[in-house]
Design an enzyme around this catalytic site. Structure first.
Site, PDB file in Angstrom:
ATOM      1  N   ASN A   1       0.826  -1.206   0.000  1.00 16.33           N
ATOM      2  CA  ASN A   1       0.000   0.000   0.000  1.00 16.33           C
ATOM      3  C   ASN A   1       0.858   1.252   0.000  1.00 16.33           C
ATOM      4  O   ASN A   1       1.914   1.303   0.648  1.00 16.33           O
ATOM      5  CB  ASN A   1      -0.940  -0.022   1.204  1.00 16.33           C
ATOM      6  CG  ASN A   1      -2.104  -0.967   0.961  1.00 16.33           C
ATOM      7  OD1 ASN A   1      -2.845  -0.807  -0.004  1.00 16.33           O
ATOM      8  ND2 ASN A   1      -2.242  -1.967   1.819  1.00 16.33           N
TER       9      ASN A   1
ATOM     10  N   CYS B   1      -4.478  -7.441  -4.972  1.00 18.21           N
ATOM     11  CA  CYS B   1      -4.780  -6.132  -5.578  1.00 18.21           C
ATOM     12  C   CYS B   1      -5.283  -6.430  -6.986  1.00 18.21           C
ATOM     13  O   CYS B   1      -4.493  -6.643  -7.902  1.00 18.21           O
ATOM     14  CB  CYS B   1      -3.558  -5.226  -5.610  1.00 18.21           C
ATOM     15  SG  CYS B   1      -3.960  -3.582  -6.282  1.00 18.21           S
TER      16      CYS B   1
ATOM     17  N   HIS C   1     -12.131  -7.824   3.537  1.00 14.33           N
ATOM     18  CA  HIS C   1     -13.147  -6.854   3.090  1.00 14.33           C
ATOM     19  C   HIS C   1     -14.370  -6.931   3.992  1.00 14.33           C
ATOM     20  O   HIS C   1     -14.819  -8.030   4.331  1.00 14.33           O
ATOM     21  CB  HIS C   1     -13.556  -7.144   1.645  1.00 14.33           C
ATOM     22  CG  HIS C   1     -12.443  -6.974   0.663  1.00 14.33           C
ATOM     23  ND1 HIS C   1     -12.139  -5.763   0.078  1.00 14.33           N
ATOM     24  CD2 HIS C   1     -11.524  -7.865   0.202  1.00 14.33           C
ATOM     25  CE1 HIS C   1     -11.083  -5.926  -0.703  1.00 14.33           C
ATOM     26  NE2 HIS C   1     -10.695  -7.174  -0.649  1.00 14.33           N
TER      27      HIS C   1
ATOM     28  N   GLU D   1     -10.097   2.000   1.245  1.00 12.15           N
ATOM     29  CA  GLU D   1      -9.127   0.911   1.224  1.00 12.15           C
ATOM     30  C   GLU D   1      -8.238   0.951   2.472  1.00 12.15           C
ATOM     31  O   GLU D   1      -7.811   2.031   2.919  1.00 12.15           O
ATOM     32  CB  GLU D   1      -8.231   1.016  -0.013  1.00 12.15           C
ATOM     33  CG  GLU D   1      -8.876   0.520  -1.279  1.00 12.15           C
ATOM     34  CD  GLU D   1      -7.837   0.195  -2.348  1.00 12.15           C
ATOM     35  OE1 GLU D   1      -6.686  -0.144  -1.975  1.00 12.15           O
ATOM     36  OE2 GLU D   1      -8.181   0.321  -3.538  1.00 12.15           O
ATOM     37  N   ARG D   2      -7.944  -0.221   2.976  1.00 14.34           N
ATOM     38  CA  ARG D   2      -6.949  -0.356   4.045  1.00 14.34           C
ATOM     39  C   ARG D   2      -5.647   0.269   3.581  1.00 14.34           C
ATOM     40  O   ARG D   2      -5.180  -0.013   2.485  1.00 14.34           O
ATOM     41  CB  ARG D   2      -6.748  -1.841   4.348  1.00 14.34           C
ATOM     42  CG  ARG D   2      -5.675  -2.155   5.342  1.00 14.34           C
ATOM     43  CD  ARG D   2      -5.531  -3.644   5.618  1.00 14.34           C
ATOM     44  NE  ARG D   2      -5.170  -4.419   4.444  1.00 14.34           N
ATOM     45  CZ  ARG D   2      -4.830  -5.706   4.508  1.00 14.34           C
ATOM     46  NH1 ARG D   2      -4.834  -6.353   5.663  1.00 14.34           N
ATOM     47  NH2 ARG D   2      -4.514  -6.374   3.408  1.00 14.34           N
TER      48      ARG D   2
ATOM     49  N   CYS E   1     -11.423  -0.455  -6.630  1.00 17.78           N
ATOM     50  CA  CYS E   1     -10.753  -1.502  -5.859  1.00 17.78           C
ATOM     51  C   CYS E   1     -11.210  -2.831  -6.448  1.00 17.78           C
ATOM     52  O   CYS E   1     -12.387  -3.196  -6.320  1.00 17.78           O
ATOM     53  CB  CYS E   1     -11.142  -1.404  -4.382  1.00 17.78           C
ATOM     54  SG  CYS E   1     -10.417  -2.697  -3.347  1.00 17.78           S
ATOM     55  N   GLY E   2     -10.265  -3.527  -7.113  1.00 16.50           N
ATOM     56  CA  GLY E   2     -10.655  -4.751  -7.810  1.00 16.50           C
ATOM     57  C   GLY E   2     -11.044  -5.872  -6.851  1.00 16.50           C
ATOM     58  O   GLY E   2     -12.090  -6.503  -7.006  1.00 16.50           O
TER      59      GLY E   2
ATOM     60  N   GLY F   1     -11.993  -5.462  -3.903  1.00 12.52           N
ATOM     61  CA  GLY F   1     -13.214  -4.998  -3.235  1.00 12.52           C
ATOM     62  C   GLY F   1     -14.452  -5.268  -4.074  1.00 12.52           C
ATOM     63  O   GLY F   1     -15.492  -5.679  -3.555  1.00 12.52           O
TER      64      GLY F   1
HETATM   65  N1  LIG Z   1      -5.620  -1.707   0.087  1.00 16.69           N
HETATM   66  C1  LIG Z   1      -5.768  -3.144  -0.215  1.00 16.69           C
HETATM   67  C2  LIG Z   1      -4.809  -3.557  -1.362  1.00 16.69           C
HETATM   68  C3  LIG Z   1      -5.226  -2.993  -2.710  1.00 16.69           C
HETATM   69  C4  LIG Z   1      -6.574  -3.437  -3.145  1.00 16.69           C
HETATM   70  C5  LIG Z   1      -7.144  -2.732  -4.368  1.00 16.69           C
HETATM   71  N2  LIG Z   1      -6.385  -1.633  -4.897  1.00 16.69           N
HETATM   72  C6  LIG Z   1      -7.484  -3.731  -5.462  1.00 16.69           C
HETATM   73  O1  LIG Z   1      -7.534  -3.354  -6.639  1.00 16.69           O
HETATM   74  O2  LIG Z   1      -7.794  -4.899  -5.099  1.00 16.69           O
HETATM   75  C7  LIG Z   1      -5.393  -3.955   1.022  1.00 16.69           C
HETATM   76  O3  LIG Z   1      -4.615  -3.471   1.843  1.00 16.69           O
HETATM   77  O4  LIG Z   1      -5.882  -5.094   1.118  1.00 16.69           O
END
Ligand SMILES: N[C@H](CCC[C@H](N)C(=O)O)C(=O)O
Length: 291
Positions: free
Chosen positions: A71, A81, A165, A214-215, A223-224, A226
């Site tokens: 991140n 991600c 999530h 997002e975390r 956020c994919g 997500g």
């Molecule tokens: N912040 C997320 C990682 C990136 C997720 C997001 N950018 C995606 O496209 O899945 C986490 O710490 O789990």
């Protein structure tokens, strides 16, 4: 190529629906990149700025490459991600000429391919993890109704795509002050590894509107992983079909939670913004080896 601390670091800036990445190919530049260096690169004022910092590492017998996910706020690692996986799949397909590529992450082997007609890239994100210990949660809970309320958000569905999530269904995503409530959920004690936070408004059985906190990245345009979690949560609650269009701030991803094997497919665009080099002074020198 041997690199020293005075060698500029080459990178590629890419994004998936505005979820943006600095991508470094460590197959050609394997210098250590501690969390502090990643956070410095991720800083949108003094660095390049990115939601996530992505590394491409040498592949193995099964994988065309290994992908590291960090991140941008604090350099913390993540197990998934989705948008970046699509970007890396695009790069590997360009590089190898293959119609399908395999990428290893800490969460497993992921396959990516391109729809020639649309140019969109699909990634099989692997199976959704639904058990409380896989999210992880701090105590045994029914992940379909995790019995949590924070401000206006209640009763999330918890899903892991390799990263945690918490998915909350709401009547109107625009009415939720996500910058205020997102971090409260992210850091709630129920989530020992913190969590990504999604709010979702079901439009019909084939379409939802979502926003994400997002975390370790905050509000992002998309956020994919997500969107995958949202697709799974909506099916588990009986609210949509297994294939759904997920409208995010940055655009639409198509999610399919495949019945045959429980894998989640995510399809969407990728874009390359620019290639650049980072001044090595931006990268804090790695700690001296212990003598
Ligand atoms: N912040 C997320 C990682 C990136 C997720 C997001 N950018 C995606 O496209 O899945 C986490 O710490 O789990």
């Amino acid at each position: 190529m041997s690199t020293t601390s005075t060698t500029p670091l080459r990178f590629l800036k890419m994004h998936g629906l505005g979820n943006d990445f600095v991508i470094v190919d460590r197959r050609t530049d394997a210098r250590p990149l501690p969390a502090a260096a990643i956070a410095a690169v991720g800083n949108r004022r003094t660095g390049v700025g990115c939601d996530q910092f992505i590394t491409i590492e040498p592949g193995d017998a099964e994988a065309d490459a290994v992908m590291g996910i960090y991140n941008g706020d604090d350099g913390s690692p993540s197990g998934a991600c989705g948008n970046a996986t699509r970007c890396v799949a695009h790069l590997l397909m360009q590089e190898t000429g293959k119609a399908e590529v395999t990428i290893r992450t800490v969460s497993g082997l992921l396959r990516g391919w391109r729809d020639v007609a649309t140019g969109l890239v699909t990634v099989d994100m692997g199976p959704a993890r639904l058990d409380w210990q896989e999210i992880p949660l701090a105590e045994p809970r029914d992940t379909l109704h995790a019995d949590l309320s924070v401000g206006p958000l209640h009763d999330p569905v918890c899903v892991s795509m390799g990263n945690p999530h918490a998915v909350f269904f709401v009547d109107d995503v625009a009415a939720v002050d996500l910058p205020a409530v997102g971090p409260q959920v992210e850091r709630h004690p129920l989530f020992p590894a913190r969590t990504n936070v999604e709010i979702v408004q079901v439009l019909d059985r084939g379409r939802v509107r979502m926003r994400v906190w997002e975390r370790a990245a905050g509000i992002t345009m998309a956020c994919g992983s997500g969107a995958c979690a949202v697709g799974v949560a909506a099916v588990r609650r009986g609210l949509t079909d297994r294939r759904v269009a997920v409208a995010l701030d940055g655009g639409t991803l198509t999610i399919e939670w495949r019945e045959a094997d429980g894998h989640v497919l995510m399809t969407g665009p990728v874009a390359t913004a620019f290639a650049g080099t980072l001044d090595p002074s931006l990268l804090p020198a790695p700690a001296p080896a212990l003598t």
